[in-house]
Design a protein around this motif. Structure first.
Motif, PDB file in Angstrom:
ATOM      1  N   VAL A 155       0.852  -1.192   0.000  1.00 23.16           N
ATOM      2  CA  VAL A 155       0.000   0.000   0.000  1.00 23.16           C
ATOM      3  C   VAL A 155       0.884   1.237   0.000  1.00 23.16           C
ATOM      4  O   VAL A 155       1.619   1.494   0.954  1.00 23.16           O
ATOM      5  N   VAL A 156       0.825   2.005  -1.064  1.00 18.35           N
ATOM      6  CA  VAL A 156       1.704   3.146  -1.272  1.00 18.35           C
ATOM      7  C   VAL A 156       0.922   4.452  -1.131  1.00 18.35           C
ATOM      8  O   VAL A 156      -0.156   4.603  -1.725  1.00 18.35           O
ATOM      9  N   TYR A 157       1.459   5.386  -0.354  1.00 19.12           N
ATOM     10  CA  TYR A 157       0.828   6.700  -0.213  1.00 19.12           C
ATOM     11  C   TYR A 157       1.398   7.633  -1.270  1.00 19.12           C
ATOM     12  O   TYR A 157       2.607   7.839  -1.358  1.00 19.12           O
ATOM     13  N   ASN A 158       0.524   8.213  -2.095  1.00 14.94           N
ATOM     14  CA  ASN A 158       0.959   9.063  -3.210  1.00 14.94           C
ATOM     15  C   ASN A 158       0.895  10.549  -2.904  1.00 14.94           C
ATOM     16  O   ASN A 158       1.324  11.366  -3.710  1.00 14.94           O
ATOM     17  N   PRO A 176       1.562  -7.826  -6.404  1.00 14.40           N
ATOM     18  CA  PRO A 176       2.360  -8.628  -7.343  1.00 14.40           C
ATOM     19  C   PRO A 176       2.019 -10.115  -7.299  1.00 14.40           C
ATOM     20  O   PRO A 176       2.523 -10.889  -8.114  1.00 14.40           O
ATOM     21  N   TYR A 177       1.144 -10.514  -6.368  1.00 16.18           N
ATOM     22  CA  TYR A 177       0.811 -11.929  -6.199  1.00 16.18           C
ATOM     23  C   TYR A 177      -0.454 -12.327  -6.964  1.00 16.18           C
ATOM     24  O   TYR A 177      -0.877 -13.477  -6.922  1.00 16.18           O
ATOM     25  N   PHE A 178      -1.055 -11.373  -7.652  1.00 14.71           N
ATOM     26  CA  PHE A 178      -2.283 -11.648  -8.404  1.00 14.71           C
ATOM     27  C   PHE A 178      -2.020 -12.657  -9.517  1.00 14.71           C
ATOM     28  O   PHE A 178      -1.051 -12.553 -10.267  1.00 14.71           O
ATOM     29  N   PRO A 232      -4.830  -6.889  -9.414  1.00 13.58           N
ATOM     30  CA  PRO A 232      -3.385  -6.702  -9.237  1.00 13.58           C
ATOM     31  C   PRO A 232      -3.012  -5.267  -8.862  1.00 13.58           C
ATOM     32  O   PRO A 232      -1.909  -5.016  -8.391  1.00 13.58           O
ATOM     33  N   LYS A 233      -3.955  -4.341  -9.069  1.00  9.90           N
ATOM     34  CA  LYS A 233      -3.657  -2.942  -8.740  1.00  9.90           C
ATOM     35  C   LYS A 233      -4.950  -2.160  -8.550  1.00  9.90           C
ATOM     36  O   LYS A 233      -5.873  -2.268  -9.359  1.00  9.90           O
ATOM     37  N   LYS A 247     -12.872   7.993  -5.240  1.00 12.93           N
ATOM     38  CA  LYS A 247     -12.539   7.471  -6.572  1.00 12.93           C
ATOM     39  C   LYS A 247     -11.802   6.149  -6.402  1.00 12.93           C
ATOM     40  O   LYS A 247     -10.981   6.000  -5.509  1.00 12.93           O
ATOM     41  N   MET A 248     -12.127   5.199  -7.259  1.00 14.00           N
ATOM     42  CA  MET A 248     -11.472   3.896  -7.206  1.00 14.00           C
ATOM     43  C   MET A 248     -11.247   3.394  -8.628  1.00 14.00           C
ATOM     44  O   MET A 248     -12.182   3.278  -9.410  1.00 14.00           O
ATOM     45  N   GLU A 249      -9.990   3.139  -8.955  1.00 11.74           N
ATOM     46  CA  GLU A 249      -9.618   2.549 -10.235  1.00 11.74           C
ATOM     47  C   GLU A 249      -9.153   1.117  -9.982  1.00 11.74           C
ATOM     48  O   GLU A 249      -8.266   0.889  -9.163  1.00 11.74           O
ATOM     49  N   VAL A 250      -9.751   0.174 -10.685  1.00 14.70           N
ATOM     50  CA  VAL A 250      -9.411  -1.236 -10.530  1.00 14.70           C
ATOM     51  C   VAL A 250      -8.844  -1.760 -11.844  1.00 14.70           C
ATOM     52  O   VAL A 250      -9.436  -1.548 -12.906  1.00 14.70           O
ATOM     53  N   PHE A 251      -7.714  -2.446 -11.754  1.00 12.51           N
ATOM     54  CA  PHE A 251      -7.074  -3.001 -12.934  1.00 12.51           C
ATOM     55  C   PHE A 251      -7.087  -4.528 -12.867  1.00 12.51           C
ATOM     56  O   PHE A 251      -7.087  -5.111 -11.787  1.00 12.51           O
ATOM     57  N   ASP A 252      -7.101  -5.155 -14.031  1.00 11.43           N
ATOM     58  CA  ASP A 252      -6.905  -6.598 -14.098  1.00 11.43           C
ATOM     59  C   ASP A 252      -5.700  -6.866 -14.984  1.00 11.43           C
ATOM     60  O   ASP A 252      -4.899  -5.965 -15.241  1.00 11.43           O
ATOM     61  N   ASP A 253      -5.552  -8.098 -15.453  1.00 10.52           N
ATOM     62  CA  ASP A 253      -4.377  -8.443 -16.251  1.00 10.52           C
ATOM     63  C   ASP A 253      -4.399  -7.829 -17.646  1.00 10.52           C
ATOM     64  O   ASP A 253      -3.410  -7.894 -18.380  1.00 10.52           O
ATOM     65  N   LYS A 254      -5.529  -7.175 -18.021  1.00  9.11           N
ATOM     66  CA  LYS A 254      -5.638  -6.562 -19.349  1.00  9.11           C
ATOM     67  C   LYS A 254      -5.619  -5.037 -19.310  1.00  9.11           C
ATOM     68  O   LYS A 254      -5.542  -4.394 -20.360  1.00  9.11           O
TER      69      LYS A 254
END
Length: 285
Positions: A155-158, A176-178, A232-233, A247-254
């Motif tokens: 968990v990174v604080y930006n 990174p374990y996804f 994964p992110k 706001k929530m951005e969800v990423f997958d492997d694509k």
């Protein structure tokens, strides 16, 4: 001191106390934990949500005003895009636990549908039972517990950003374990059960198994492909005063999989009982 001055003082004390508890340089995990606690105290909520979800390879956008309460669970939403005027009302225990729908279009009459039904799940990643912040927070809490020994690295604080006119915190959860893994269906399980148990996206599971027709179309002993985690992110922007996600951005492997933006958020407003009835004067059921 005037009533207005006293209210401002209370607000400032709340902000200062939150930062004192987290320190001058809060970590992403500390901010996330504060969000977990604050959202658990929410009983009623109103907001406008702009959601973008990838459906069959395309990003589908919807904008809706939503009001909800936790107990008894009730949700009202009115869509402004793409079908301006479409309404949904669900109240736990009423209408045989079905949702009332004003489609604002053909067939030009109100419908009563099971919220888990295929019609209500068309072009949707989630059900109305996942409105508000509890679903989002439960996913993050689950990941924080699962990876507790590595969570400060993940968990990174930006830093601080402005979102919807509010000073906010930006954090990123990098996993990174996804990966995709094989899973054997157990007795009594559906895709929804599996997703709820492991805090996954039911829609993503369905998407990764194209031979499965719907969320019920599995049998004990069947092997399917599921993600081992939700994503994964994830990028989150969290209000610095209320500590709710804006706001929530969800990423997958694509790539980008889901994007949710909450605006005009009001925490614990007074909502009259009649506002969760189809006869409420401002509704068009």
């Amino acid at each position: 001191m005037t009533k207005t001055g006293f209210s401002i003082l209370i607000l400032l004390c709340t902000i200062c106390s939150s930062f004192f508890m987290m320190g001058d340089n809060p970590s992403g995990y500390e901010i996330a934990r504060e969000m977990f606690g604050r959202t658990a105290d929410i009983q009623t909520l109103t907001y406008t949500i702009t959601k973008q979800e990838r459906i069959k390879g395309k990003i589908i956008k919807q904008v809706s005003f939503t009001k909800m309460q936790k107990s008894p669970y009730a949700v009202y939403l009115r869509q402004t895009y793409p079908n301006d005027g479409m309404e949904v009302l669900y109240v736990q225990g009423l209408n045989n636990d079905k949702a009332l729908i004003n489609p604002n279009g053909f067939p030009w009459l109100n419908l009563k549908l099971n919220p888990h039904d295929g019609i209500m799940r068309n072009d949707q990643h989630h059900t109305i039972f996942q409105s508000g912040f509890d679903h989002v927070v439960s996913i993050l809490e689950f990941l924080c517990i699962k990876y507790k020994d590595r969570i400060d690295e993940m968990v990174v604080y930006n830093g601080e950003v402005m979102q919807d006119g509010r000073m906010s915190h930006s954090i990123t959860f990098v996993n990174p374990y996804f990966e995709l893994i094989e899973y054997q269906i157990e007795e009594g399980e559906t895709i929804e059960h599996i997703a709820d148990k492991y805090k996954l996206s039911a829609y993503m599971i369905l998407e990764k198994n194209p031979k499965i027709k719907n969320y019920e179309d599995v049998i004990p002993g069947q092997t399917i492909l599921i993600p081992n985690d939700y994503s994964p992110k994830l990028n989150l922007i969290i209000d610095a005063t209320e500590f709710v996600p804006l706001k929530m951005e969800v990423f997958d492997d694509k790539g980008l999989y889901e994007l949710y933006e909450y605006s005009k958020v009001v925490v614990n407003p007074e909502i009259a009982a009649e506002e969760f009835s189809e006869g409420f004067k401002y509704y068009d059921f």
